[in-house]
Design an enzyme around this catalytic site. Structure first.
Site, PDB file in Angstrom:
ATOM      1  N   ASP A  13      -4.831  -3.140  -4.016  1.00  0.00           N
ATOM      2  CA  ASP A  13      -4.063  -2.698  -2.853  1.00  0.00           C
ATOM      3  C   ASP A  13      -3.569  -3.860  -1.980  1.00  0.00           C
ATOM      4  OD1 ASP A  13      -3.317  -1.393  -0.314  1.00  0.00           O
ATOM      5  OD2 ASP A  13      -4.262   0.366  -1.203  1.00  0.00           O
ATOM      6  N   SER A  38       0.842  -1.186   0.000  1.00  0.00           N
ATOM      7  CA  SER A  38       0.000   0.000   0.000  1.00  0.00           C
ATOM      8  C   SER A  38       0.888   1.252   0.000  1.00  0.00           C
ATOM      9  CB  SER A  38      -0.967  -0.043   1.190  1.00  0.00           C
ATOM     10  OG  SER A  38      -2.033   0.855   1.024  1.00  0.00           O
TER      11      SER A  38
END
Length: 296
Positions: free
Chosen positions: A177, A48
């Site tokens: 993500d 992320s």
């Protein structure tokens, strides 16, 4: 009789930077303390927003350069432009069709331009410090570790926050993500052979008030990622023989998603978190009695 450790028994040290938006800048402070102590990293793992910081560190940038790069990369402006077509697709999928590969409510052109400016044609396998970036397979939710290929592609895949940015295709996989499969990918470092893992983890903030669909989505995301963070950390701490050293910064000031003006403060919080753990880390590495000048 004291027996010195052989070269084969040398500790392999990893810094793992979890998801946490701009709070991930704390990892810059942590690395600064480690370098000051003469402790060099054998690998960096990120997911992320942590992937952005992991990549800048792996490229060998100084702390001030890494802070400046990420300050320019991670801004509200980069995610401000709406993807009108995606919004219309969400409202009328039967009429306009729905393409999962391009669905994201924010236009990613600016953030892609900034990633290319920061990393250019750099490849993951050519970084000064071995780099591993974690993303999530959109087809089955499994973690995908990117240890080679374009740095820009790897980072873009790992920051593909659902609804905000579209998934990113690498090879035959559609990736989203990295926090969705593991917000603190300690397991990646373990599988890559690290036996001392500095884990920079961040809990997502809960929304004080919820008066929009966006805040509703952020609240759900925080609940999911925080529970996953706690359970995965507990599992790795109990199930593996690697030493896992948590460095969880304490933020007395509120830090929001795009508070890049607070990066100096965030870095200081990271330094304090590292300094608190340094006595144990020195002991673990057999450096408890060494003068600092001899630790390099």
């Amino acid at each position: 009789m004291t027996v010195q450790a052989s070269t084969a028994e040398r500790k392999r040290i990893a810094l793992v930077i979890g998801s946490g938006s701009v709070k991930c800048a704390a990892a810059i402070g942590m690395q600064s303390v480690l370098l000051r102590e003469g402790i060099e990293l054998d690998m960096v793992v990120g997911c992320s927003a942590g992937a952005i910081y992991a990549a800048t560190m792996a490229a060998g940038h100084r702390a001030d350069v890494a802070a400046d790069m990420t300050r320019k990369l991670w801004t509200k402006e980069a995610a401000a432009r709406r993807n009108t077509r995606a919004m219309l697709q969400a409202l009328a999928p039967k009429l306009l069709g729905f393409d999962k590969t391009t669905f994201g409510l924010r236009d990613d052109k600016l953030i892609m331009a900034r990633l290319k400016q920061a990393f250019g044609d750099a490849r993951v396998e050519d970084m000064q410090i071995p780099l591993h970036i974690a993303a999530t397979d959109f087809a089955n939710g499994e973690q995908v570790v990117l240890s080679q290929g374009s740095v820009v592609d790897a980072v873009r895949a790992s920051i593909a926050l659902p609804f905000a940015f579209s998934p990113w295709k690498i090879g035959d996989k559609l990736l989203i993500d990295g926090f969705l499969s593991d917000p603190l990918p300690i397991g990646v470092a373990i599988r890559q052979g690290a036996n001392v893992i500095v884990a920079a983890g961040f809990e997502s903030p809960y929304q004080p008030t919820i008066h929009s669909a966006g805040r509703f989505a952020f609240q759900l995301s925080a609940i999911m990622s925080n529970n996953l963070f706690k359970s995965n950390y507990a599992f790795h701490s109990l199930a593996h023989h690697s030493e896992i050293i948590p460095m969880i910064p304490r933020f007395e000031e509120r830090v929001r998603l795009f508070d890049t003006d607070k990066i100096p403060y965030i870095i200081e919080c990271g330094e304090r978190a590292a300094e608190e753990q340094m006595p144990y880390l020195r002991e673990l590495l057999g450096r408890a009695g060494e003068p600092e000048a001899l630790r390099a």
